[in-house]
Design a protein around this motif. Structure first.
Motif, PDB file in Angstrom:
ATOM      1  N   ALA A  57      34.959  91.450  39.878  1.00  0.00           N
ATOM      2  CA  ALA A  57      35.246  91.263  41.298  1.00  0.00           C
ATOM      3  C   ALA A  57      36.380  92.160  41.745  1.00  0.00           C
ATOM      4  CB  ALA A  57      35.625  89.807  41.576  1.00  0.00           C
TER       5      ALA A  57
ATOM      6  N   SER B  99      35.636  96.334  39.168  1.00  0.00           N
ATOM      7  CA  SER B  99      34.632  96.062  40.207  1.00  0.00           C
ATOM      8  C   SER B  99      33.726  97.263  40.441  1.00  0.00           C
ATOM      9  CB  SER B  99      35.324  95.682  41.521  1.00  0.00           C
ATOM     10  OG  SER B  99      36.104  96.764  42.008  1.00  0.00           O
TER      11      SER B  99
ATOM     12  N   VAL C 172      31.842  86.179  39.596  1.00  0.00           N
ATOM     13  CA  VAL C 172      31.497  87.367  40.378  1.00  0.00           C
ATOM     14  C   VAL C 172      32.056  87.206  41.784  1.00  0.00           C
ATOM     15  CG1 VAL C 172      29.646  88.837  41.199  1.00  0.00           C
ATOM     16  CG2 VAL C 172      29.376  87.622  39.047  1.00  0.00           C
TER      17      VAL C 172
ATOM     18  N   LYS D  80      33.823  89.824  45.277  1.00  0.00           N
ATOM     19  CA  LYS D  80      33.568  90.962  46.160  1.00  0.00           C
ATOM     20  C   LYS D  80      33.180  92.188  45.337  1.00  0.00           C
ATOM     21  CE  LYS D  80      36.918  90.040  49.859  1.00  0.00           C
ATOM     22  NZ  LYS D  80      38.034  90.660  50.599  1.00  0.00           N
ATOM     23  N   LEU D  81      32.070  92.806  45.703  1.00  0.00           N
ATOM     24  CA  LEU D  81      31.613  94.024  45.037  1.00  0.00           C
ATOM     25  C   LEU D  81      30.938  94.913  46.080  1.00  0.00           C
ATOM     26  CD1 LEU D  81      29.967  92.379  41.877  1.00  0.00           C
ATOM     27  CD2 LEU D  81      32.113  93.654  41.906  1.00  0.00           C
TER      28      LEU D  81
ATOM     29  N   TRP E 278      26.832  95.431  44.196  1.00  0.00           N
ATOM     30  CA  TRP E 278      26.440  94.439  43.202  1.00  0.00           C
ATOM     31  C   TRP E 278      24.979  94.588  42.790  1.00  0.00           C
ATOM     32  CZ3 TRP E 278      22.311  91.480  44.341  1.00  0.00           C
ATOM     33  CH2 TRP E 278      21.994  91.248  45.683  1.00  0.00           C
TER      34      TRP E 278
ATOM     35  N   ALA F  99      29.659  82.390  41.676  1.00  0.00           N
ATOM     36  CA  ALA F  99      29.929  83.271  42.811  1.00  0.00           C
ATOM     37  C   ALA F  99      31.168  82.819  43.561  1.00  0.00           C
ATOM     38  CB  ALA F  99      28.733  83.287  43.767  1.00  0.00           C
TER      39      ALA F  99
ATOM     40  N   TYR G  78      32.349  84.927  48.622  1.00  0.00           N
ATOM     41  CA  TYR G  78      32.157  86.176  49.352  1.00  0.00           C
ATOM     42  C   TYR G  78      30.726  86.640  49.126  1.00  0.00           C
ATOM     43  CZ  TYR G  78      37.247  86.061  49.005  1.00  0.00           C
ATOM     44  OH  TYR G  78      38.557  85.664  49.059  1.00  0.00           O
TER      45      TYR G  78
ATOM     46  N   THR H  36      27.954  88.400  47.515  1.00  0.00           N
ATOM     47  CA  THR H  36      27.895  89.009  46.194  1.00  0.00           C
ATOM     48  C   THR H  36      26.524  88.767  45.594  1.00  0.00           C
ATOM     49  OG1 THR H  36      29.060  89.231  44.084  1.00  0.00           O
ATOM     50  CG2 THR H  36      28.817  87.001  44.955  1.00  0.00           C
TER      51      THR H  36
END
Length: 551
Positions: free
Chosen positions: A66, A91, A112, A114-115, A118, A133, A136, A138
Motif C-alpha cells: 500500500a 506500492s 492492501v 492505496k495503489l 493494482w 482491503a 480505499y 484497491t
C-alpha cells in the motif's frame, strides 16, 4: 525517554498519557481526518483481533502492499500486537516482485491499500492468500478493513515480544538480482529511532509528512519510528500525487526529508516562475532578497521547516548550494537497510561540508577499509538476511557492516562517497572508471534530471542523460550548447582514459515502472546499459547527440 521494548509499548503509553492528542492526519477528498493516540490504539487493537481470528500464530508473516496512509501505521502496529512479523512491499512493486516477496517470506496474510495500478499487481498475489482491503479503492479482497472495525473487539492481550525478536523483514530494492530480506529486531529499531529523536531534537512543536515509501527503512525509522517512540508530534499523509504540493503547503512540516530527484523538481518549479538569471538578480538586491526567499519557501510549503534532509542517492553539491542561496539548508544523510538508515548526518548543518554525507551519528563508528570501502558499526544493525545466512558472513564481519560504498573521511570525520565498489567498469583500454563522481559533476547542470555514465568495453565512456521536463521550452541548439559546455568542464578534470566521448540525450524518462529506477529512485545501472546497448555502441561525431524522437 521511556524505555519501550516495542512500538506497541510506546503506543499504549502515549494513549494513556495524552489520549486526545492528534497523532495521525489522513486527507480524504481534501479534508484531513484526524486520529488521536486513543483512536489509533483502539483501531490497531481491533485489527489485531481480526488477524488473530484468522488463526495466525506468533511468528507468522503478514505483508502490507500500500501507499502511505494512517491505516498503514495502524496495520503495522496491529501485526505486532497479534504477534506477527510485518513484511512491507513497495506500492510500485511489479507483480513478479510482489509474488517473490510473498512467497519468499511465506506471508499468511496481505493488507492492501492505496495503489496506482493494482490491476497489474494483483497477478502477483498467490491464489488462496487471505487479503484485507484498507478503506480505499484497491484490488478485490476477502476482507474489508471497515468490517473488522465494525465487528471485532479490541484484542484482550498483546503478544509479549523480546527485544531481540524480529519485528519486520525489509526487502531491499537492490539495483540487481532478487530483493534480499533484512531482518530487523525490536532492539535495533528502537535504538536507531531513539538516537534520531535526540539528533533531530524532535519535540511537541514538530510536524512531519509521511510520503516516502514506508516499505523503505528510511521512512520507517525517520518518520514512523521517531513519531511513535517520542510521542510528541503528529504525522500527516498525502492524498495523491496530484495533491502533494497542496498537502505540503497545508502541513508546513518542521522536519522534511526527501530525495535528490524531488529536490531537483522543486527547483525546476521555482525556475518556471522565476528564471535563474532573474532570480539571481533579485537575490542580489538586499531589500528584495529576503522577500523573495520568504515567498519561495512559503510556495514550497517549507517556510516552517527547521531541518531539511536528503538521502537515498547522490545529489549535486551545486543543487544544495542553490537551496542555501534561498535560505534552505539541506543536510545530507546516509544509511542502508542493513544499518537501519542510521549512519551519517550533516547535522548540525555545515555549509563547508556540502558534498559529504556528514559524519557518524552518535553511537555509530565509521572507517575506511584498505580497499577504500566504507565500513560501519553500531547497535542499530540488521540481525541478518532472511533465509540467506551465507550472505551474512560477507556483509557483517567482526561487527562491521561492509557497505559496498567507496569513500573517504576528512580530518573532521565527515564522509564522502566516491562510488560503489562494484560500479566501476573497465574500458576497452583496460582502465577502470568510477562513474558516480562524473555523474555528480554532470548533474550540476540544471537541465539534467537523470544521468548514467557507461563505458564497459568502449574506447571512451559516455553519458546517458534524461532532461528535466521543463527543458522543452529551450531549443535543441540551446540544450546542445549548455551540455557541451558542461562536458568540456567535466572532461578538464578527468584522466585521459575517463574523459567522456559525448553526452547522449535519451527520450525515455527512467522510472520505477520501466524498471530503470529502484523504488527508492536509484538508477539500475545494469538495466540501463542493457536497455540502451545498441545506442551506446553507435558512433557519434558530435559532443552532444540526441536519441531519435528525444527532441
Amino acid at each position: 525517554m521511556a524505555n519501550f521494548v516495542t512500538p506497541v509499548n510506546a503506543l499504549m503509553h502515549w494513549q494513556k498519557q495524552h489520549p486526545q492528542r492528534v497523532y495521525l492526519r489522513q486527507p480524504i477528498d481534501g479534508v484531513y481526518h484526524e486520529k488521536t493516540w486513543a483512536m489509533v490504539a483502539r483501531e490497531a487493537g481491533q485489527i489485531a483481533q481480526g488477524i488473530r481470528s484468522l488463526g495466525l500464530e506468533p511468528g507468522d508473516k503478514v505483508a502490507i502492499l500500500a501507499k502511505n496512509s494512517a491505516e498503514w501505521f495502524i496495520a503495522d502496529l496491529a501485526i505486532m500486537m497479534a504477534g506477527c512479523i510485518s513484511i512491507p512491499i513497495y506500492s510500485t512493486a511489479s507483480a513478479d516482485t510482489v509474488s517473490f516477496i510473498l512467497k519468499h517470506s511465506e506471508s499468511k496474510l496481505l493488507f492492501v491499500g492505496k495503489l496506482d495500478e493494482w490491476n497489474k499487481q494483483a497477478a502477483g498475489v498467490p491464489v488462496g492468500l487471505k487479503t484485507v482491503a484498507m478503506p480505499y479503492p484497491t484490488m478485490p479482497c476477502h476482507i474489508q478493513w471497515s468490517d473488522w472495525l465494525a465487528k471485532q473487539a479490541v484484542i484482550d492481550k498483546h503478544h509479549l515480544w523480546h527485544e531481540q525478536d524480529t519485528m519486520t523483514i525489509i526487502y531491499t530494492s537492490g539495483s540487481t538480482g532478487d530483493p534480499k530480506g533484512a531482518e530487523i529486531s525490536f532492539a535495533a529499531y528502537r535504538y536507531a529511532c531513539e538516537q534520531l529523536i535526540e539528533v533531530l531534537q524532535a519535540g511537541s512543536e514538530d510536524r512531519v509528512m509521511s510520503y516516502l515509501p514506508l516499505a523503505h527503512i528510511t521512512e520507517r525509522v525517520y518518520i514512523q519510528g521517531t513519531s511513535i517512540f517520542s510521542g510528541q508530534f503528529s504525522v500527516s499523509f498525502v492524498e495523491s500525487l496530484d495533491t502533494f504540493a497542496d498537502n505540503l503547503r497545508s502541513v508546513q512540516p518542521t522536519l522534511f526529508v526527501s530525495v535528490p530527484r524531488l529536490w531537483a523538481r522543486f527547483q525546476q518549479g521555482v525556475f518556471e516562475k522565476l528564471p535563474p538569471k532573474k532570480l539571481k538578480l533579485l537575490l542580489a538586491i538586499p531589500l528584495v532578497s529576503g522577500l523573495i526567499k520568504a515567498k519561495i519557501k512559503k510556495a514550497l510549503g517549507l517556510n516552517k521547516a527547521r531541518i531539511l534532509g536528503c538521502g537515498s542517492a547522490p545529489i549535486a553539491p551545486s543543487l544544495l548550494r542553490w537551496y542555501q542561496s534561498i535560505g534552505l539548508n539541506i543536510s545530507e544523510a546516509w544509511g542502508m537497510t542493513e544499518n537501519l538508515a542510521y549512519g551519517t548526518l550533516n547535522l548540525p548543518f555545515r555549509s563547508d561540508k556540502i558534498g559529504t554525507i556528514g559524519k557518524a551519528g552518535p553511537g555509530v563508528e565509521i572507517k575506511i577499509s584498505e580497499q577504500g570501502e566504507i565500513l560501519a558499526k553500531g547497535q542499530g544493525m540488521m540481525s541478518g538476511y532472511y533465509k540467506h545466512p551465507e550472505l551474512n558472513e560477507q556483509t557483517i564481519v567482526d561487527g562491521w557492516l561492509h557497505t559496498g560504498d567507496k569513500g573517504s573521511i576528512d580530518a573532521d570525520g565527515y564522509v564522502k562517497i566516491i562510488g560503489r565498489l562494484k560500479e566501476s567498469f573497465k574500458t576497452a583500454k583496460g582502465k577502470y572508471v568510477a562513474p558516480v563522481p562524473i555523474e555528480q559533476k554532470l548533474a550540476e547542470n540544471s537541465m539534467v534530471e537523470q544521468v548514467c555514465v557507461v563505458g564497459s568495453a568502449l574506447a571512451q565512456p559516455c553519458a546517458l542523460v534524461v532532461l528535466a521536463g521543463e527543458m522543452k521550452q529551450h531549443s535543441q541548439a540551446q540544450i546542445e550548447a549548455s551540455l557541451g559546455r558542461t562536458l568540456d568542464k567535466v572532461n578538464q578534470h578527468l584522466e585521459s582514459h575517463a574523459k567522456l566521448s559525448h553526452i547522449l540525450v535519451v527520450k525515455q524518462d527512467w522510472n520505477v515502472d520501466n524498471a530503470l529506477l529502484t523504488p527508492t529512485l536509484k538508477i539500475r545501472r545494469n538495466q540501463i546499459e542493457q536497455h540502451y546497448s545498441e545506442l551506446i555502441h553507435q558512433q557519434f561525431t558530435s559532443k552532444v547527440a540526441f536519441e531519435a524522437g528525444s527532441w
